[in-house]
Scaffold this motif. Structure first.
Motif, short mmCIF file in Angstrom:
data_model
loop_
_atom_site.label_atom_id
_atom_site.label_comp_id
_atom_site.label_asym_id
_atom_site.label_seq_id
_atom_site.Cartn_x
_atom_site.Cartn_y
_atom_site.Cartn_z
N ILE A 1 0.81 -1.11 0.09
CA ILE A 1 0.15 -0.09 0.11
C ILE A 1 0.86 1.09 -0.13
O ILE A 1 1.73 1.49 0.95
N GLY A 2 0.80 2.03 -1.08
CA GLY A 2 1.42 3.49 -0.98
C GLY A 2 0.62 4.48 -1.00
O GLY A 2 -0.73 4.45 -0.79
N PHE A 3 1.34 5.55 -0.63
CA PHE A 3 0.61 6.91 -0.53
C PHE A 3 1.37 7.82 -1.44
O PHE A 3 2.39 7.93 -1.88
N ALA A 4 0.26 8.81 -1.98
CA ALA A 4 0.79 9.98 -2.86
C ALA A 4 -0.04 11.22 -2.33
O ALA A 4 -1.25 11.18 -2.40
N ALA A 5 0.71 12.17 -1.82
CA ALA A 5 0.01 13.52 -1.64
C ALA A 5 0.42 14.31 -2.65
O ALA A 5 1.44 14.56 -3.18
N GLU A 6 -0.73 14.83 -3.33
CA GLU A 6 -0.61 15.66 -4.42
C GLU A 6 -1.23 16.95 -4.39
O GLU A 6 -2.37 16.99 -3.69
N THR A 7 -0.66 18.14 -5.23
CA THR A 7 -1.33 19.14 -5.35
C THR A 7 -2.25 19.34 -6.67
O THR A 7 -3.22 20.40 -6.63
N ASP A 8 -2.12 18.52 -7.49
CA ASP A 8 -3.06 18.31 -8.70
C ASP A 8 -2.70 17.09 -9.23
O ASP A 8 -2.01 16.41 -9.06
N ASN A 9 -3.65 16.98 -10.51
CA ASN A 9 -3.45 15.64 -11.23
C ASN A 9 -3.45 14.40 -10.44
O ASN A 9 -2.74 13.63 -10.76
N LEU A 10 -4.23 14.32 -9.37
CA LEU A 10 -4.21 13.33 -8.64
C LEU A 10 -4.48 11.85 -9.08
O LEU A 10 -3.47 11.11 -8.77
N GLU A 11 -5.56 11.70 -9.95
CA GLU A 11 -5.80 10.28 -10.47
C GLU A 11 -4.44 10.07 -11.13
O GLU A 11 -3.91 8.90 -11.13
N LYS A 12 -3.99 10.79 -12.24
CA LYS A 12 -2.73 10.51 -12.86
C LYS A 12 -1.59 10.19 -12.28
O LYS A 12 -0.86 9.08 -12.38
N TYR A 13 -1.33 11.01 -11.42
CA TYR A 13 0.07 10.65 -10.44
C TYR A 13 -0.08 9.50 -9.48
O TYR A 13 0.86 8.49 -9.55
N ALA A 14 -1.30 9.26 -9.05
CA ALA A 14 -1.81 8.01 -8.07
C ALA A 14 -1.40 6.94 -8.99
O ALA A 14 -0.83 5.73 -8.60
N MET A 15 -2.02 6.76 -10.19
CA MET A 15 -1.83 5.63 -11.05
C MET A 15 -0.76 5.32 -11.61
O MET A 15 -0.03 4.25 -11.56
N ASP A 16 0.01 6.40 -11.79
CA ASP A 16 1.59 6.28 -12.42
C ASP A 16 2.46 5.60 -11.31
O ASP A 16 3.13 4.72 -11.53
N LYS A 17 2.07 6.16 -10.08
CA LYS A 17 2.93 5.51 -9.00
C LYS A 17 2.49 4.13 -8.47
O LYS A 17 3.43 3.34 -8.27
N LEU A 18 1.22 3.61 -8.67
CA LEU A 18 0.82 2.45 -8.39
C LEU A 18 1.36 1.46 -9.32
O LEU A 18 1.89 0.42 -8.92
N ARG A 19 1.39 2.05 -10.61
CA ARG A 19 1.90 0.96 -11.72
C ARG A 19 3.64 1.05 -11.40
O ARG A 19 4.15 -0.33 -11.52
N ARG A 20 4.27 2.06 -11.38
CA ARG A 20 5.59 1.90 -11.26
C ARG A 20 6.32 1.43 -10.15
O ARG A 20 7.19 0.82 -10.27
#
Ligand code: CTP
Ligand code: CA
Length: 226
Positions: free
Chosen positions: A145-164
């Motif tokens: 389980i990873g976490f990502a705190a973002e200020t913009d483009n949440l879905e894109k960055y979250a899915m990029d991180k999940l896959r990477r």
């Protein structure tokens, strides 16, 4: 709500939770860190304990007091955190990477307190190991389980991180949302799995968020063993 948890779906499972920010030393009295309070990680750890898990916290720099009755290892740098998490890896069932790991550390760590000299000074930084990505590519039965705190483009960055990082769940939070973010006792998160957005939660206490995240994990772990 936490008091009402009576089922123990994580009984017999080892849950490792990283919390807080890493500290990257410049010299014996100076360091680089970030605003992570450690509250989200601690809340997930408490929720895991409520659900019956055997929990270990690997904590960096935090403002919050650690939950009583849960084993905790204190670490400083990203490298230290990687070593601590790696030592538990073989026995880990669920790894929750709520820590804010510094992306870079000073290239050199001065052995003595640095003296001032010129009017400007440049600190050279080098990239830290990505703990989640490294373990994500080594995983066998572990649920990540990873976490990502973002200020913009949440879905894109979250899915990029999940896959990477080869995660099973990625918890995205928009730090600009009301009731979300560093230091707060509440959070607003969106839970992504390998198929995309799985669940968007309203403003909840971090305790409650922790419980909902682990319930998502329990559902998926149960589903994969059927
Ligand atoms: N993470 C990690 N090791 C690192 C950096 C991040 O294990 N060196 C983990 C964090 O604990 C978190 C997830 O990866 O669970 C996402 O962290 P984040 O900082 O959002 O991702 P980065 O890949 O560092 O991307 P960026 O900071 O550029 O957005
Ligand atoms: Ca980062």
């Amino acid at each position: 709500r936490l008091e009402k948890v009576s089922h123990k779906p994580l009984a017999g499972k080892k849950v490792v939770v990283t919390a807080g920010g890493t500290i990257e030393r410049i010299d014996p009295v100076r360091f680089i860190t970030n605003d992570s309070s450690g509250k989200m990680g601690f809340a997930v750890a408490r929720a895991a304990q409520q659900l019956g898990a055997d929990v270990v916290i690997i904590a960096g720099n935090t403002q919050a007091s650690p939950p009583p009755g849960i084993a905790i290892t204190h670490v400083e740098s990203a490298i230290d955190m990687f070593e601590a998490v790696s030592a538990l890896w073989e026995d880990t069932d669920i790894l929750v990477k709520a820590a804010a790991v510094a992306d870079y550390r000073p290239k050199e760590r001065a052995a003595q307190k640095m003296k001032k000299s010129g009017d400007t000074m440049t600190l050279e930084l080098v990239k830290n190991i990505d703990i989640l990505e490294t373990l994500g590519h080594k995983k066998s039965s572990q649920f990540l389980i990873g976490f990502a705190a973002e200020t913009d483009n949440l879905e894109k960055y979250a899915m990029d991180k999940l896959r990477r990082k080869n995660c099973d769940l990625l918890i995205g939070n928009d730090v600009t949302a009301m009731g979300a973010g560093f230091g707060s006792d509440t959070n607003v998160v969106h839970i992504y799995d390998t198929n995309g957005l799985a669940l968007s939660l309203p403003v909840l206490s971090k305790e409650e968020v922790g419980l909902r995240i682990l319930e998502c994990a329990v559902d998926r772990i149960a589903g994969s063993s059927e």
